[in-house]
Write an enzyme that holds these catalytic residues in place. Structure first.
Site, short mmCIF file in Angstrom:
data_model
loop_
_atom_site.label_atom_id
_atom_site.label_comp_id
_atom_site.label_asym_id
_atom_site.label_seq_id
_atom_site.Cartn_x
_atom_site.Cartn_y
_atom_site.Cartn_z
N SER A 138 -36.90 35.09 -4.06
CA SER A 138 -37.49 35.15 -2.73
C SER A 138 -38.83 34.44 -2.72
O SER A 138 -39.56 34.44 -3.72
CB SER A 138 -37.68 36.61 -2.30
OG SER A 138 -38.39 36.68 -1.08
N SER A 139 -39.16 33.86 -1.58
CA SER A 139 -40.47 33.24 -1.40
C SER A 139 -41.51 34.25 -0.93
O SER A 139 -42.70 33.95 -0.88
CB SER A 139 -40.37 32.11 -0.37
OG SER A 139 -40.00 32.63 0.90
N THR A 187 0.84 -1.20 0.00
CA THR A 187 0.00 0.00 0.00
C THR A 187 0.87 1.25 0.00
O THR A 187 0.49 2.29 -0.56
CB THR A 187 -0.93 0.01 1.23
OG1 THR A 187 -1.80 -1.11 1.16
CG2 THR A 187 -1.76 1.29 1.29
N THR A 192 -11.59 52.14 -5.87
CA THR A 192 -10.64 51.52 -4.96
C THR A 192 -11.19 51.65 -3.55
O THR A 192 -11.71 52.71 -3.18
CB THR A 192 -9.25 52.20 -5.03
OG1 THR A 192 -9.37 53.57 -4.66
CG2 THR A 192 -8.66 52.09 -6.43
#
Length: 465
Positions: A319-320, A142, A188
């Site tokens: 959105s709900s 291994t 900036t």
């Protein structure tokens, strides 16, 4: 009721599903490591990497007279099928495991052995005819199989990631060309700075993504050095002379990767510095990609009470409860992928540091996190290209209105009328809600005011130049 068979080893008897191609060591790993619910087969590149290694070793053992032709040919035939995408459902151990990848290696050994037995007309589990350890794992450990396979897995994911980076960069460049004529406020620290074109902003996004393609390719070459043939901790114990060189030559042909055998197999068996460096470039890509997404979200904010310079494609309701609201969901999900990638890099760093002496037992979490990052980034960039960037529209009127209402042209006046005079002009205009043109005559001496007005009247493009 699931039909089972029983296999016995030094730890005792254990029941295995009759239809399973794996054996007792894999079954014990299934019971020992119910950790993530993510099987190693979740990463097909890891399975094909293991198959490539096992095929290369079988060919090397056959070439060096260590393995009978019939056994070697059966192993190779099974590995070829795995490389084609077959039998992956039998690679079932959890990607997170103790043992430095031993369970993964044994899963591969047992599946290949059992399927090879069937090709020889024998029953699963008749290991006296073809054994997972003595034959499939012959001349291996291994300690060299797993590190080699995980490198192949990571290398296999590089091309799709680079293609995604190119695609995103191309999309951004197309928008840059489309938006070159649109002037806007450059900023900036979230403050108005100087005029610039929207096209230049998008061109910068494209460059920041594209410039890491070469770096990714360069650092990926670190993964092409393997320790196959080193067996246990790089000592070459139980491997014939020249096995490593022979196996790696076969593996080069099988994988198509420019693999090389490490010069110091002891060092190569414990050092994971290549993954630290490679994970680092993935983190760099993630940080820059996330910054681009931050900017897209800010530029599209509003649409009326924010900056609103660009309009992102509406891909779903936002959105709900708030009718008509649309959210920047694609940049948001990409941000989250990037945060995960940055965290994964820390995991890789800590795991690489955690090795002791001649082996690092933390390799499983390293490859899990590297492959997770590469896959998620590839998908995220493809989605960002096709579901967001390609459909971005500029709000030219908004860009122009913000530009005209800003004082950013004052910077271009500083070399002409002097920094102090330009500062005085900007402050007076800001304090009194005036344009620069309107503030020039009451603030500046008449001669300076004339000069300032003549330059301000050149238009935005001339001032930028």
């Amino acid at each position: 009721m699931t039909t089972t068979r029983t296999e016995t080893d030094s730890l005792g008897a254990i029941s295995i599903p009759q239809a399973a191609a794996w054996g007792r060591q894999t079954q014990r790993a299934l019971e020992n490591f119910p950790i993530t619910g993510v099987a190693i087969s979740h990463y097909p590149e890891l399975i094909t990497g293991l198959a490539a290694v096992k095929k290369a070793c079988a060919l090397a053992n056959k070439q060096l007279g260590e393995l009978a032709d019939q056994k070697a040919d059966a192993i190779v035939a099974v590995c070829d099928e795995i490389l084609e995408g077959q039998h992956h459902e039998h690679f079932v151990v959890d990607v997170m495991q103790g043992g430095a990848g031993t369970s993964t290696n044994m899963n591969a050994n047992e599946v290949i052995a059992n399927l090879a037995l069937q090709k020889l007309g024998l029953e699963i589990g008749e290991y006296r005819h073809l054994h997972p350890n003595d034959d499939v794992n012959r001349s291996q450990s291994t300690n060299d199989v797993y590190p080699t396979a995980i490198r192949l897995a990571a290398l296999a994911r590089i091309s799709p990631l680079i293609e995604a980076m190119h695609s995103l960069s191309k999309s951004l460049m197309a928008k840059a060309a489309e938006f070159d004529h649109i002037m806007k406020v450059g900023r900036t620290q979230l403050q108005d700075a100087v005029p610039m074109s929207l096209g230049a902003e998008f061109r910068g996004f494209a460059t920041t993504i594209n410039e890491d393609v070469d770096r990714l390719g360069d650092l990926s070459r670190l993964l092409t050095e393997v320790n196959l043939g080193g067996t246990a901790i790089g000592t070459r114990i139980n491997a014939p002379v020249k096995f490593g060189e022979t196996a790696v030559a076969h593996l080069r042909d099988i994988s198509g990767e420019p693999l090389s055998l490490a010069a110091d197999l002891i060092e190569a068996s414990s050092d994971l510095g290549a993954f630290v460096m490679f994970s680092g470039i993935l983190k760099r890509v993630s940080i820059k990609l996330s910054k681009v997404c931050n900017d897209l979200r800010l530029m599209s904010s509003g649409p009326r009470a924010g900056i609103g310079e660009i309009i992102l494609p509406a891909v779903q309701a936002g959105s709900s409860i708030m009718p008509g609201k649309v959210n920047p969901v694609i940049p948001e999900v990409v941000n989250q992928v990037c945060y995960q990638a940055i965290g994964n890099d820390l995991t890789v760093t800590m795991a690489a540091e955690a090795g002791q002496f001649q082996l690092n037992a933390m390799e499983p979490v390293i490859i899990h996190k590297v492959l997770e990052t590469m896959g998620s980034l590839t998908n995220a960039m493809n989605v960002l290209s096709t579901r967001c960037v390609d459909g971005i529209v500029a709000d030219e009127e908004r860009c122009q209105a913000l530009l005209e209402n800003s004082l950013v042209h004052v910077t271009a006046l500083a070399p002409i009328i002097g920094y102090e005079a330009a500062t005085k002009l900007a402050k007076h205009a800001q304090a009194n809600g005036l344009s620069l043109q309107a503030a020039a005559e009451p603030v500046l001496p008449s001669e300076q005011a004339v000069i300032a007005l003549s330059h301000l009247n050149f238009g935005e493009a001339s001032i930028v130049e």
